[in-house]
Design a protein around this motif. Sequence first.
Motif, PDB file in Angstrom:
ATOM      1  N   ARG A 177      79.656  37.678  98.943  1.00  0.00           N
ATOM      2  CA  ARG A 177      78.542  37.379  98.043  1.00  0.00           C
ATOM      3  C   ARG A 177      77.864  36.079  98.454  1.00  0.00           C
ATOM      4  N   ALA A 178      76.544  36.029  98.212  1.00  0.00           N
ATOM      5  CA  ALA A 178      75.772  34.802  98.392  1.00  0.00           C
ATOM      6  C   ALA A 178      74.936  34.614  97.133  1.00  0.00           C
ATOM      7  N   GLY A 179      74.681  33.372  96.752  1.00  0.00           N
ATOM      8  CA  GLY A 179      74.095  33.143  95.438  1.00  0.00           C
ATOM      9  C   GLY A 179      72.732  32.512  95.360  1.00  0.00           C
ATOM     10  N   PHE A 180      72.001  32.421  96.474  1.00  0.00           N
ATOM     11  CA  PHE A 180      70.732  31.707  96.408  1.00  0.00           C
ATOM     12  C   PHE A 180      69.553  32.578  95.980  1.00  0.00           C
ATOM     13  N   ALA A 181      69.722  33.898  95.932  1.00  0.00           N
ATOM     14  CA  ALA A 181      68.643  34.762  95.452  1.00  0.00           C
ATOM     15  C   ALA A 181      68.568  34.690  93.933  1.00  0.00           C
ATOM     16  N   MET A 182      67.335  34.707  93.417  1.00  0.00           N
ATOM     17  CA  MET A 182      67.137  34.717  91.972  1.00  0.00           C
ATOM     18  C   MET A 182      65.944  35.608  91.643  1.00  0.00           C
ATOM     19  N   ASN A 183      66.031  36.291  90.518  1.00  0.00           N
ATOM     20  CA  ASN A 183      64.908  37.110  90.076  1.00  0.00           C
ATOM     21  C   ASN A 183      63.686  36.221  89.865  1.00  0.00           C
ATOM     22  N   ARG A 184      62.517  36.697  90.267  1.00  0.00           N
ATOM     23  CA  ARG A 184      61.305  35.877  90.206  1.00  0.00           C
ATOM     24  C   ARG A 184      60.290  36.402  89.184  1.00  0.00           C
ATOM     25  N   ARG A 185      60.671  37.373  88.364  1.00  0.00           N
ATOM     26  CA  ARG A 185      59.759  37.904  87.339  1.00  0.00           C
ATOM     27  C   ARG A 185      60.082  37.217  86.005  1.00  0.00           C
ATOM     28  N   ARG A 186      59.259  36.216  85.658  1.00  0.00           N
ATOM     29  CA  ARG A 186      59.515  35.444  84.435  1.00  0.00           C
ATOM     30  C   ARG A 186      58.526  35.845  83.348  1.00  0.00           C
ATOM     31  N   GLU A 188      56.308  35.271  80.313  1.00  0.00           N
ATOM     32  CA  GLU A 188      55.614  34.118  79.765  1.00  0.00           C
ATOM     33  C   GLU A 188      55.292  34.337  78.278  1.00  0.00           C
ATOM     34  N   PRO A 189      54.974  33.266  77.552  1.00  0.00           N
ATOM     35  CA  PRO A 189      54.685  33.385  76.118  1.00  0.00           C
ATOM     36  C   PRO A 189      53.550  34.356  75.790  1.00  0.00           C
ATOM     37  N   ASN A 190      52.614  34.534  76.725  1.00  0.00           N
ATOM     38  CA  ASN A 190      51.491  35.441  76.459  1.00  0.00           C
ATOM     39  C   ASN A 190      51.827  36.897  76.749  1.00  0.00           C
ATOM     40  N   GLY A 191      53.090  37.172  77.108  1.00  0.00           N
ATOM     41  CA  GLY A 191      53.523  38.542  77.333  1.00  0.00           C
ATOM     42  C   GLY A 191      53.386  39.039  78.754  1.00  0.00           C
ATOM     43  N   THR A 192      52.841  38.235  79.664  1.00  0.00           N
ATOM     44  CA  THR A 192      52.707  38.632  81.060  1.00  0.00           C
ATOM     45  C   THR A 192      53.906  38.128  81.859  1.00  0.00           C
ATOM     46  N   TYR A 193      54.016  38.643  83.093  1.00  0.00           N
ATOM     47  CA  TYR A 193      55.114  38.249  83.977  1.00  0.00           C
ATOM     48  C   TYR A 193      54.556  37.452  85.145  1.00  0.00           C
ATOM     49  N   SER A 194      55.069  36.239  85.323  1.00  0.00           N
ATOM     50  CA  SER A 194      54.622  35.382  86.413  1.00  0.00           C
ATOM     51  C   SER A 194      55.660  35.375  87.531  1.00  0.00           C
ATOM     52  N   ASN A 195      55.252  34.876  88.691  1.00  0.00           N
ATOM     53  CA  ASN A 195      56.145  34.755  89.837  1.00  0.00           C
ATOM     54  C   ASN A 195      56.802  33.375  89.788  1.00  0.00           C
ATOM     55  N   ASN A 196      57.920  33.279  89.075  1.00  0.00           N
ATOM     56  CA  ASN A 196      58.636  32.027  88.884  1.00  0.00           C
ATOM     57  C   ASN A 196      60.127  32.310  88.708  1.00  0.00           C
ATOM     58  N   PRO A 197      60.986  31.301  88.881  1.00  0.00           N
ATOM     59  CA  PRO A 197      62.421  31.533  88.743  1.00  0.00           C
ATOM     60  C   PRO A 197      62.791  32.091  87.375  1.00  0.00           C
ATOM     61  N   ASN A 198      63.619  33.143  87.380  1.00  0.00           N
ATOM     62  CA  ASN A 198      64.111  33.742  86.149  1.00  0.00           C
ATOM     63  C   ASN A 198      65.629  33.859  86.256  1.00  0.00           C
ATOM     64  N   PRO A 199      66.366  32.830  85.843  1.00  0.00           N
ATOM     65  CA  PRO A 199      67.824  32.816  86.030  1.00  0.00           C
ATOM     66  C   PRO A 199      68.551  33.943  85.319  1.00  0.00           C
ATOM     67  N   THR A 200      67.944  34.569  84.315  1.00  0.00           N
ATOM     68  CA  THR A 200      68.617  35.630  83.574  1.00  0.00           C
ATOM     69  C   THR A 200      68.209  37.026  84.042  1.00  0.00           C
ATOM     70  N   GLY A 201      67.338  37.116  85.032  1.00  0.00           N
ATOM     71  CA  GLY A 201      66.893  38.415  85.514  1.00  0.00           C
ATOM     72  C   GLY A 201      67.928  39.080  86.407  1.00  0.00           C
ATOM     73  N   PRO A 202      67.809  40.390  86.617  1.00  0.00           N
ATOM     74  CA  PRO A 202      68.780  41.109  87.449  1.00  0.00           C
ATOM     75  C   PRO A 202      68.749  40.658  88.903  1.00  0.00           C
ATOM     76  N   VAL A 203      69.912  40.643  89.527  1.00  0.00           N
ATOM     77  CA  VAL A 203      70.056  40.254  90.938  1.00  0.00           C
ATOM     78  C   VAL A 203      71.111  41.145  91.582  1.00  0.00           C
ATOM     79  N   ASP A 204      71.161  41.107  92.894  1.00  0.00           N
ATOM     80  CA  ASP A 204      72.212  41.775  93.652  1.00  0.00           C
ATOM     81  C   ASP A 204      72.689  40.790  94.711  1.00  0.00           C
ATOM     82  N   HIS A 205      73.801  40.145  94.447  1.00  0.00           N
ATOM     83  CA  HIS A 205      74.299  39.104  95.351  1.00  0.00           C
ATOM     84  C   HIS A 205      75.256  39.634  96.413  1.00  0.00           C
ATOM     85  N   ASP A 206      75.463  40.940  96.488  1.00  0.00           N
ATOM     86  CA  ASP A 206      76.353  41.496  97.503  1.00  0.00           C
ATOM     87  C   ASP A 206      75.825  41.235  98.912  1.00  0.00           C
ATOM     88  N   VAL A 207      76.740  40.950  99.813  1.00  0.00           N
ATOM     89  CA  VAL A 207      76.436  40.803 101.238  1.00  0.00           C
ATOM     90  C   VAL A 207      77.269  41.831 101.993  1.00  0.00           C
TER      91      VAL A 207
END
Length: 465
Positions: A177-186, A188-207
């Motif tokens: 496993r490697a851990g530097f990938a992070m979901n980037r769909r955050r 926003e308060p207005n209901g849209t999704y921006s391209n920013n770090p989303n620590p709680t979003g789904p990831v796949d850390h398998d190598v």
Amino acid sequence: MKFSVLLGSVLLISSFCSAQSRAPEWKAGVATRKLTPDGPIWLAGYANRTAPSDGVDLDVFAKALALDDGHGGRIVIVTLDLIGVPPELRAFAERESAQHFGLKPHELLLNASHTHSAPQVSPDRMVLERTFSRAAKTADVDAVNAFQTFLQRTVVDVIGESLQASAPARLEFNQARAGFAMNRRRLEPNGTYSNNPNPTGPVDHDVPVLRVIGADGKLRAVLFGYACHNTTLGGSRISGDYAGHAQRFLEAAHPGATALFMMGCGGDQNPYPRGAMVPGQPVEQLAEQHGRALANAVFTALAARPRPVPGPLRAALADALLDYEPLSAKELETFNATEHTPPILQRAQALRAALQKGERPAALPCPVQVVQFGPALTLVAIGGEVVVDYSLRIKRELKGEADVWVAGYSNHVFGYLGSRRVIEEGGYEGIGANIRILNHPGRFTFAAEDVIMAKVHELRRSLGP
């Protein structure tokens, strides 16, 4: 005395069986060709570029791994330090490989690392029509065109060289496993999704790691993957980004071996930190650090008693047809001469005419490939910039005795392939990137994910137990 003889016989038989189990079962060949051009060239991936490259931080490569089970099953996996795989490149490699090497379409897999710091790969309409066509000089156009010719020939050459280098080998698989990938769909308060770090979003850390060991016991090649955009960098110098550094570290640690990176389902994953996020730290160091983290994961997998991979080798390749939900007349009105080039305006006009006639856009063929390595490993490769939901679902639904490896960015990188969740949410990966220059006539329907999954299961079943 009898006991000693019996014990010696048992040990001799055990030793013989152990040697037999570790004897080469495969034939494998590996080859490498450098893709770095000699001079400046327009780089791919970012539409805000205004000039060609101004140097090289890390060479980029085409690499091929040819595997043959000795009983008629074979595959050649080509990894490319490039933004994507245009259909023209796949068609050329497939045609030439059939003519010169007898390869069938399902026996060839092309995968791109999606580095945004490698030469422009035509036709990338987003870059060519939004910026390149306005800012490029004649010399820039000539350099890109020359690179396309060179690229096609080089891919065929590296395939041929890998087949010629075929020699007895054995295969082993493991994961770390490697851990530097992070979901980037955050969200926003207005209901849209921006391209920013989303620590709680789904990831796949398998190598996932497949290693090829020669008859002499030495490591010949290591094929590994990760689900993360190669977008640490954003400058004007050529580089393979973190995946290029990972390959470099692995090859330095194992002289004579070839490291090949295969991109996973990283469509909505970014390497963090990236760019100028860390004050005072050059971004090149961040790319190198991520590469070191990924290489360390591979080293860990190699040290963790990998699982032997026996034959037979079977593969299947087919298209999943993805339907579109066409853009509305109101959405098409937003494409205007002030912000868009003539080719984009022509497509908008054609789409408006089709909409008025009630015509629906033709479905997009998305390549899906399944490679089965005996009972030990199932490799699924899908076209497009595949979001991580696909990897997680495929691993869950194919879970069984065999390990499951899922790659995106394979055979045809046509833009983003969102899951149902991502398409419903919208945003960049859901629709924005695919229609910004109308290279797609709308978003994919909500059924896209199930269509892909149905094809995955169909192809897996076709390969037998």
